[in-house]
Write a protein that holds these residues in place. Structure first.
Motif, PDB file in Angstrom:
ATOM      1  N   GLU B 247      45.209  38.037  46.635  1.00 51.94           N
ATOM      2  CA  GLU B 247      44.510  39.201  46.083  1.00 51.94           C
ATOM      3  C   GLU B 247      45.344  39.926  45.028  1.00 51.94           C
ATOM      4  N   PHE B 248      46.636  40.115  45.317  1.00 56.50           N
ATOM      5  CA  PHE B 248      47.467  40.855  44.360  1.00 56.50           C
ATOM      6  C   PHE B 248      47.805  40.032  43.122  1.00 56.50           C
ATOM      7  N   LEU B 249      47.872  38.719  43.294  1.00 57.33           N
ATOM      8  CA  LEU B 249      48.111  37.860  42.136  1.00 57.33           C
ATOM      9  C   LEU B 249      47.002  38.104  41.104  1.00 57.33           C
ATOM     10  N   LYS B 250      45.774  38.082  41.571  1.00 56.46           N
ATOM     11  CA  LYS B 250      44.647  38.273  40.655  1.00 56.46           C
ATOM     12  C   LYS B 250      44.667  39.684  40.066  1.00 56.46           C
ATOM     13  N   GLU B 251      44.878  40.662  40.951  1.00 57.13           N
ATOM     14  CA  GLU B 251      44.851  42.049  40.480  1.00 57.13           C
ATOM     15  C   GLU B 251      45.940  42.277  39.428  1.00 57.13           C
ATOM     16  N   MET B 252      47.112  41.690  39.664  1.00 58.85           N
ATOM     17  CA  MET B 252      48.221  41.889  38.718  1.00 58.85           C
ATOM     18  C   MET B 252      47.992  41.123  37.413  1.00 58.85           C
ATOM     19  N   VAL B 253      47.359  39.965  37.481  1.00 49.42           N
ATOM     20  CA  VAL B 253      47.038  39.219  36.249  1.00 49.42           C
ATOM     21  C   VAL B 253      46.103  40.048  35.381  1.00 49.42           C
TER      22      VAL B 253
END
Lengths: 138, 476
Positions: B247-253
């Motif tokens: 989830e955070f990978l996507k949000e940070m991208v």
């Protein structure tokens, strides 16, 4: 023309779906994801699960689709063998058919942890075929 | 890997000066042979990490480095929050706080040999392992939040283990700063019945002999001798950590552009430490660390129960518990002054040297144990942190053998059944729900763990204490 493949990654595994359309490439990528865990021929498509997701571009949408499947596999303890994907702009609606994990029959090798942005590609080849691929952390 | 761009600083340290967008140099530790065997992607990933905002001193790769996603696996990087430093979900990875825990058993190898098959069967029955396995513990949402705040301390309070265990776990078993509110319902749901499960892939529980002691004094401080039996557990934060990473990978991208962060690779998704997303990720990531610590604590409880069935009265005590996929706030000297840095270790083990204030009293004079998992056919190692690793690598060392072959290739090379039979002939019993899983994890798919550990020792990242050899492996 529709098919899937695995490609090498040193620590994990690369999955690739190839299809006549983007939707079909996404379906084939899901087949490749299942094949990371077990042979799809061993899975009976008994139970239907609906999945929806959306993302700002095709590549992020592929990762979202695969991660949504991984979530369903993990929480329902299921494996999927058949997929039907519909794309509308940046929105994906899909159905996946499968069954509960049966360790003796499926002999599942490894559980996918998440789909990565490594080697992430969604594109149409000059030949017209669509490619949808990325590395999956296992 | 092509070494042309590197300057050799010593037998085991290689440096590439900053070029193009790099903010700091890149440094790889290892012998020339080990580094030449590494994929060229390790070089590319190391260079990309060196481009991230706020990185301090250098981007490092340990002797077991291999092609990861974003960071190389075996990567270390520290960031200064006051100079735009970032926290990277990709730099921690999906299996947050994956780690190794080793326990003394008080048994000799000969005690185990006579009951080895029975012990293997009992462990396989009692330790939930593999795809689709469920733990026996069910947590409601209040329990989940308590677990995410309390880690192994929570587990001990619930009766899984004893207070003395906590002294031998990083952070005394409880990572401060965890924010269960920052963990999504999806992540909590994914963990609902996965507490006390081993997982799959390279995760295992292994009964091992102490085959050789290299440093008698340090071994004595850790309470181990040649000919004794120890048991090691390798696993992490299970579905909860995987979901937080996802989830955070996507949000940070998606958010990187808003923070004017130009990502050289989307997998390096990161956010400023001083940002809403950065702080939220840190709270969720710390909660996942607690989940991993609680998970290994519950598995330890199950292991102790299993051992009672075969060896009534046996007492299992912790040697140590390390996590090798983390981002932790630590004080490190940089250019003569102490700095508070956010140290990412992706497939790298913290290796505090003797005297470090964070070590428990009993280990302060010795240094932090560094537990290196090998393969089911070769060996694992116990090392100890050195004072020198502080200046070399922010007190970090390697974490395992490191793969040298893809799973794809391993499946072409080996049949799982054959691997199990061959190991049995050598006296190593493997129990696994999947022969294919065993083939993918065949010993030959990994680098020579002894060469990796020797390089870490020679590079002064950590010092060899003991070599452990497998007797029984429970593979997920």
């Amino acid at each position: 023309m529709n098919h899937w493949a695995h490609f090498p990654h040193e620590a994990d595994v690369g999955i690739r779906g190839v299809g006549d359309s983007k939707q079909e490439a996404f379906e084939q990528a899901a087949m490749a994801l299942t094949a990371v865990v077990t042979d799809q021929q061993r899975i009976a498509p008994l139970e239907e699960v609906t999945i929806t997701c959306s993302a700002p571009d095709d590549e992020l949408l592929l990762v979202d689709w695969l991660n949504a499947l991984i979530y369903e596999m993990a929480t329902r303890k299921m494996l999927f063998a058949r997929f039907e994907v519909h794309l509308s702009g940046r929105d994906l609606t899909a159905k996946a058919w499968g069954e509960k994990v049966d360790v003796a029959r499926h002999e599942p090798a490894v559980e996918p942890k998440g789909a990565c942005y490594t080697e992430l590609v969604v594109r149409q080849n000059p030949t017209g075929a669509w490619i949808a691929q990325c590395v999956v952390d296992v | 890997m092509d070494l042309q761009k590197f300057t050799q600083l010593s037998e085991t340290e290689w440096r590439v000066e900053a070029f193009d967008g790099m903010r700091v140099p890149g440094v790889i530790f290892g012998t020339e042979e080990l580094i030449r065997q590494m994929d060229q992607k390790v070089f590319e990933q190391l260079i990309n990490v060196a481009c991230l905002p706020g990185i301090v001193k250098a981007a490092y790769a340990m002797p077991d480095a291999h092609w990861g996603y974003g960071f190389p696996i075996g990567g270390v990087a520290a960031f200064d929050p006051d100079r735009g430093g970032v926290v990277s979900a990709g730099g921690v990875g999906f299996d947050i706080s994956c780690g190794v825990r080793s326990l003394r058993t008080g048994l000799r190898v000969e005690d185990v040999q006579s009951v080895k098959a029975r012990l293997a069967d009992v462990l396989f029955r009692r330790i939930p392992a593999g795809v689709g396995s469920r733990g026996r513990l069910r947590l409601d949402r209040f329990d989940v939040d308590a677990m995410l705040c309390g880690g192994a301390q929570w587990a001990v309070e619930r009766g899984y283990g004893v207070k003395q265990d906590l002294e031998r776990i990083e952070e005394r078993g409880c990572m401060k700063g965890a924010k269960p509110m920052a963990v999504s319902d999806h992540a909590k749901n994914r963990q609902r019945d996965e507490m006390g499960t081993l997982g799959s892939g390279n995760h295992y529980l292994e009964v091992q002999s102490v085959a050789k002691v290299f440093d008698v004094e340090a071994a004595s401080a850790l309470g181990i001798q040649e000919g004794e039996v120890v048991i090691s557990i390798h696993c992490g934060s299970r579905g909860l950590g995987h979901q937080i990473g996802t989830e955070f990978l996507k949000e940070m991208v998606v958010a990187a552009a808003d923070s004017d962060i130009d990502l050289p690779d989307r997998e390096l998704a990161c956010a400023p430490i001083h940002s809403e997303i950065g702080e939220r990720y840190l709270g969720a990531m710390r909660a996942a660390i607690n989940c991993a610590l609680a998970n290994r604590q519950i598995l330890t409880h199950l292991l102790r129960q299993a051992m009672q069935e075969v060896f009534p009265g046996a007492e299992l005590t912790l040697i140590y518990d390390v996590s090798h996929n983390t981002c932790k706030v630590e004080e490190h000297p940089v250019n003569g002054r102490s700095m508070r840095l956010y140290v990412h270790r992706k497939g790298a083990t913290r290796a505090f040297g003797p005297g470090h204030p964070d070590l428990p009293d009993a280990l302060r004079a010795t240094g932090q144990p560094v537990l290196i998992g090998g393969t089911m056919g070769t060996a694992s190692y116990i090392l100890i942190g050195t004072k020198e690793s502080e200046k070399h690598s922010f007190s970090s060392s390697c974490h395992g053998a490191g793969r040298q072959m893809s799973r794809h290739q391993a499946l072409k090379n080996w049949q799982g059944r054959q691997v199990v039979d061959d190991l049995a002939k050598r006296g190593i019993l493997v129990r696994s729900p999947s022969y294919r899983g065993v083939a993918e994890e065949a010993p030959g798919a990994y680098k020579d763990v002894s060469a990796v550990v020797d390089a870490a020792d020679r590079a002064e990242l950590s010092r060899k204490v003991a070599r452990l050899e497998p007797l029984i492996t429970i593979k997920g």
